[in-house]
Scaffold this active site. Structure first.
Site, PDB file in Angstrom:
ATOM      1  NE  ARG A  34      -4.069  -2.059   1.871  1.00  0.00           N
ATOM      2  CZ  ARG A  34      -4.034  -3.091   2.697  1.00  0.00           C
ATOM      3  NH1 ARG A  34      -3.180  -3.113   3.702  1.00  0.00           N
ATOM      4  NH2 ARG A  34      -4.859  -4.094   2.541  1.00  0.00           N
ATOM      5  CE  LYS A  46      -0.488  13.475 -15.227  1.00  0.00           C
ATOM      6  NZ  LYS A  46      -0.824  13.948 -16.581  1.00  0.00           N
ATOM      7  CD  GLU A  82       7.054  14.989 -23.201  1.00  0.00           C
ATOM      8  OE1 GLU A  82       6.365  16.037 -23.170  1.00  0.00           O
ATOM      9  OE2 GLU A  82       6.548  13.840 -23.129  1.00  0.00           O
ATOM     10  CE  LYS A  94       5.597  16.798 -14.861  1.00  0.00           C
ATOM     11  NZ  LYS A  94       5.584  15.573 -15.613  1.00  0.00           N
ATOM     12  CD  GLU A 104      -3.831  15.955 -16.437  1.00  0.00           C
ATOM     13  OE1 GLU A 104      -2.685  15.508 -16.252  1.00  0.00           O
ATOM     14  OE2 GLU A 104      -4.532  15.647 -17.400  1.00  0.00           O
ATOM     15  NE  ARG A 141       0.847  16.532 -13.664  1.00  0.00           N
ATOM     16  CZ  ARG A 141       1.464  15.740 -12.833  1.00  0.00           C
ATOM     17  NH1 ARG A 141       1.175  15.762 -11.549  1.00  0.00           N
ATOM     18  NH2 ARG A 141       2.393  14.907 -13.266  1.00  0.00           N
ATOM     19  CG  ASN A 188      -1.127  15.362 -20.928  1.00  0.00           C
ATOM     20  OD1 ASN A 188      -0.127  14.663 -21.053  1.00  0.00           O
ATOM     21  ND2 ASN A 188      -1.934  15.256 -19.898  1.00  0.00           N
ATOM     22  CG  HIS A 243       1.316  14.278 -24.222  1.00  0.00           C
ATOM     23  ND1 HIS A 243       2.018  15.413 -24.568  1.00  0.00           N
ATOM     24  CD2 HIS A 243       2.156  13.567 -23.429  1.00  0.00           C
ATOM     25  CE1 HIS A 243       3.214  15.387 -23.990  1.00  0.00           C
ATOM     26  NE2 HIS A 243       3.321  14.276 -23.295  1.00  0.00           N
ATOM     27  CG  HIS A 249      -0.945   9.390 -25.111  1.00  0.00           C
ATOM     28  ND1 HIS A 249      -1.519   9.877 -23.966  1.00  0.00           N
ATOM     29  CD2 HIS A 249       0.393   9.425 -24.889  1.00  0.00           C
ATOM     30  CE1 HIS A 249      -0.578  10.204 -23.087  1.00  0.00           C
ATOM     31  NE2 HIS A 249       0.589   9.940 -23.629  1.00  0.00           N
ATOM     32  CG  HIS A 258       6.086   9.496 -24.737  1.00  0.00           C
ATOM     33  ND1 HIS A 258       4.720   9.393 -24.755  1.00  0.00           N
ATOM     34  CD2 HIS A 258       6.364  10.628 -24.033  1.00  0.00           C
ATOM     35  CE1 HIS A 258       4.190  10.410 -24.085  1.00  0.00           C
ATOM     36  NE2 HIS A 258       5.171  11.175 -23.635  1.00  0.00           N
TER      37      HIS A 258
END
Ligand code: NAD
Ligand code: GLY
Length: 366
Positions: free
Chosen positions: A118, A140, A182, A224, A234, A238, A242, A245, A249, A262
């Protein structure tokens, strides 16, 4: 060495960056609570940097967990290898998981740290440009699903990000370029002067000039850290990180994970976002072309895969994490250096963007 801070109250943490930091045990020790440490890395990075990092952890019991290399291994099966390693070596709740590698290792090791018993302590030691300027910061973590990129994961912040900028000396040129995608993103979304700086220094960055790289890492991580500090999970700003992206993606998922890197998919995806912003009249064609030219100079693709149809894009984009109540929100540019997240655009403009002739645009730049 320079240090930035990600300001998240009691979960704040430092980003240390500079040359030779892998060999400085005193930077790691304050962030390790127990006696056990697991270094998660891969078959490519282990021969390069595992021994050095292990030497800096001589005061601890160190378990190396060496995974297969590649985006195509960012999945449940590989994640399970991390849990197998931790359980077999009887790591307890005071263990610290250290990610040594690029964004794939960082995302997977972070997700494992979030889930193992956990949640256990986690440190990022990013070794690609992309992971040093983006993925190691902000918490993330996660894995891919065959139906969608990064669709399973958790927000889980590290205790420390330790960036040894000299690790980039062994990075293949194609991977360095992927990281630049990026870096350019930050200029486009929130720092127009940085875009100008990048135009002046892109050749130095590709030639691994340490001074230029340190500046690029500093400005990227500062951007960042500020965005993450303002909106960790987000809810708003935030999402601007992206840019490109949603289209990118779709390219990664459609082409098969790892076929397009990527950063490469983000570059082509960002060109699509620039094109859509221009079609909406928010940026000029000259500004769109300025972006395209910079990606090209960074060694990145600016034309989406020829085999992808608008319908292919729409299918993959329908399960983007920015879809809310069936409406696809896109990150677009209001102007150069200012991004916005919006679902308020005419569908015809999106369709025209998906069907645009990017090959012709690329050739225009010559
Ligand atoms: P990667 O982790 O696959 O690394 C690229 C390649 O470089 C790999 O083959 C790796 O083994 C190798 N490598 C790593 N360091 C090296 C070194 N110093 N010398 C030689 N080779 C080295 O790819 P990446 O570009 O670092 O990361 C991409 C991943 O990051 C994607 O899965 C993407 O989704 C994720 N990502 C996450 C976030 C986030 O906020 N968590 C942000 C951006 C991207
Ligand atoms: N890379 C996007 C984010 O961290 O939010």
């Amino acid at each position: 060495m320079q240090t930035l801070k990600v300001d998240l109250g009691e979960r704040s943490y430092p980003i240390h960056f500079g040359e030779g930091l892998l060999d400085q045990p005193q930077l790691l020790a304050p962030h390790i609570a127990g006696r056990q440490v697991a270094i998660v890395t891969n078959e490519t990075v282990a021969p390069l940097y595992l021994e050095r990092l292990t030497r800096s952890l001589a005061a601890y019991s160190v378990l190396p967990i060496i995974l297969p290399d590649g985006e195509s291994f960012k999945n449940w099966e590989t994640l399970q290898l991390i849990f197998n390693g931790l359980l077999t070596a009887r790591h307890d709740r005071r263990t610290t998981v250290i990610a040594l590698g690029g964004g794939v290792i960082g995302d997977m090791a972070g997700f494992a740290a979030a889930c193992y018993q956990r949640g256990v302590d986690f440190i990022q030691v990013p070794t690609t440009l992309l992971s040093q300027v983006d993925s190691s910061v902000g918490g993330k973590t996660g894995i891919n699903h065959p139906l969608g990129k990064n669709m399973v994961g958790a927000f889980y912040q590290p205790n420390l990000v330790l960036i040894d900028t000299t690790s980039l000396n062994t990075l293949p040129a194609r991977e360095l370029s992927a990281g630049l995608a990026e870096v350019i993103k930050y200029g486009l979304i929130c720092d127009e002067p940085f875009l100008t700086w990048l135009e002046d220094h892109v050749d130095a960055l590709r030639a691994l000039d340490q001074v230029a790289l340190t500046t690029a890492i500093q400005r990227s991580c500062a951007a960042k850290a500020e965005v993450v500090g303002a909106d960790e999970r987000e809810a708003g700003v935030r999402a601007t990180l992206n840019l490109g992206h949603t289209f990118g993606h779709a390219i990664e998922t459609h082409m098969g994970y790892g076929v397009w890197l990527h950063g490469e998919a983000v570059a082509a995806g960002t060109v699509m976002a620039l094109e859509m912003s221009a079609r909406l009249g928010w940026i000029t064609h000259a500004e769109r072309d300025r972006g395209i030219r910079l990606f090209e100079r960074a060694g990145l693709p600016v034309v989406p895969p020829a085999e992808m149809t608008p319908a292919d894009f729409m299918e993959h984009m329908a399960i983007d994490k920015k879809v809310i109540d069936g409406r696809l929100r896109l990150v677009l540019l209001r102007r150069m250096g200012e991004a916005t997240v919006t679902d308020d655009y005419p569908q015809e403009v999106l369709q025209a963007t998906l069907g645009a002739d990017y090959r012709a645009l690329a050739q225009l730049k010559g």
